[in-house]
Design a protein around this motif. Structure first.
Motif, PDB file in Angstrom:
ATOM      1  N   MET A   1       0.849  -1.163   0.000  1.00 34.95           N
ATOM      2  CA  MET A   1       0.000   0.000   0.000  1.00 34.95           C
ATOM      3  C   MET A   1       0.905   1.240   0.000  1.00 34.95           C
ATOM      4  O   MET A   1       1.914   1.266   0.685  1.00 34.95           O
ATOM      5  CB  MET A   1      -0.882  -0.015   1.251  1.00 34.95           C
ATOM      6  N   GLU A   2       0.521   2.235  -0.773  1.00 37.13           N
ATOM      7  CA  GLU A   2       1.297   3.471  -0.834  1.00 37.13           C
ATOM      8  C   GLU A   2       0.685   4.536   0.050  1.00 37.13           C
ATOM      9  O   GLU A   2      -0.521   4.552   0.277  1.00 37.13           O
ATOM     10  CB  GLU A   2       1.358   3.994  -2.272  1.00 37.13           C
ATOM     11  N   ARG A   3       1.520   5.444   0.516  1.00 40.23           N
ATOM     12  CA  ARG A   3       1.063   6.563   1.318  1.00 40.23           C
ATOM     13  C   ARG A   3       0.828   7.757   0.402  1.00 40.23           C
ATOM     14  O   ARG A   3       1.629   8.032  -0.485  1.00 40.23           O
ATOM     15  CB  ARG A   3       2.110   6.931   2.356  1.00 40.23           C
ATOM     16  N   VAL A   4      -0.290   8.435   0.608  1.00 41.76           N
ATOM     17  CA  VAL A   4      -0.645   9.619  -0.178  1.00 41.76           C
ATOM     18  C   VAL A   4      -0.972  10.733   0.804  1.00 41.76           C
ATOM     19  O   VAL A   4      -1.708  10.527   1.767  1.00 41.76           O
ATOM     20  CB  VAL A   4      -1.873   9.333  -1.079  1.00 41.76           C
ATOM     21  N   THR A   5      -0.423  11.898   0.553  1.00 40.72           N
ATOM     22  CA  THR A   5      -0.727  13.055   1.385  1.00 40.72           C
ATOM     23  C   THR A   5      -1.698  13.945   0.628  1.00 40.72           C
ATOM     24  O   THR A   5      -1.500  14.227  -0.546  1.00 40.72           O
ATOM     25  CB  THR A   5       0.561  13.848   1.693  1.00 40.72           C
TER      26      THR A   5
ATOM     27  N   ASN B   1     -10.984   3.737  11.253  1.00 46.53           N
ATOM     28  CA  ASN B   1     -10.072   4.885  11.301  1.00 46.53           C
ATOM     29  C   ASN B   1     -10.281   5.767  10.072  1.00 46.53           C
ATOM     30  O   ASN B   1     -11.006   5.392   9.143  1.00 46.53           O
ATOM     31  CB  ASN B   1      -8.612   4.412  11.395  1.00 46.53           C
TER      32      ASN B   1
ATOM     33  N   SER C   1      -8.183   6.573   7.696  1.00 51.03           N
ATOM     34  CA  SER C   1      -7.632   6.006   6.454  1.00 51.03           C
ATOM     35  C   SER C   1      -8.624   5.070   5.784  1.00 51.03           C
ATOM     36  O   SER C   1      -8.810   5.118   4.560  1.00 51.03           O
ATOM     37  CB  SER C   1      -6.321   5.263   6.745  1.00 51.03           C
ATOM     38  N   GLU C   2      -9.263   4.220   6.574  1.00 55.59           N
ATOM     39  CA  GLU C   2     -10.230   3.284   5.989  1.00 55.59           C
ATOM     40  C   GLU C   2     -11.444   4.021   5.437  1.00 55.59           C
ATOM     41  O   GLU C   2     -11.983   3.644   4.391  1.00 55.59           O
ATOM     42  CB  GLU C   2     -10.657   2.230   7.003  1.00 55.59           C
TER      43      GLU C   2
ATOM     44  N   ARG D   1     -10.299   5.449   2.155  1.00 56.17           N
ATOM     45  CA  ARG D   1     -10.186   4.365   1.171  1.00 56.17           C
ATOM     46  C   ARG D   1     -11.564   3.957   0.658  1.00 56.17           C
ATOM     47  O   ARG D   1     -11.752   3.720  -0.540  1.00 56.17           O
ATOM     48  CB  ARG D   1      -9.461   3.157   1.769  1.00 56.17           C
TER      49      ARG D   1
END
Length: 59
Positions: free
Chosen positions: A1-5, A27, A29-30, A33
């Motif tokens: 999984m990649e991190r995106v700001t 959370n 992030s989910e 997503r």
């Protein structure tokens, strides 16, 4: 999984936080997503139509 700001308006983050607090998502992030998945599914569904409306792009 990649991190995106990314930058999101404070009100929208507060709404996401509310969903996390009520247990709708584990959370932030989910939750984000899930929103991206919904957007991609919507885009896929409109691909067959002649005009594509992007209601997800409203700010």
């Amino acid at each position: 999984m990649e991190r995106v700001t990314l930058r999101i308006p404070k009100q929208q983050i507060e709404e996401v936080e509310q969903m996390v607090e009520t247990g709708e998502f584990p959370n932030r992030s989910e939750a984000i997503r899930a929103a991206v998945r919904d957007m991609l599914n919507e885009q896929e569904d409109t691909t067959d139509q002649t005009t594509s409306k992007r209601s997800w792009a409203k700010v």
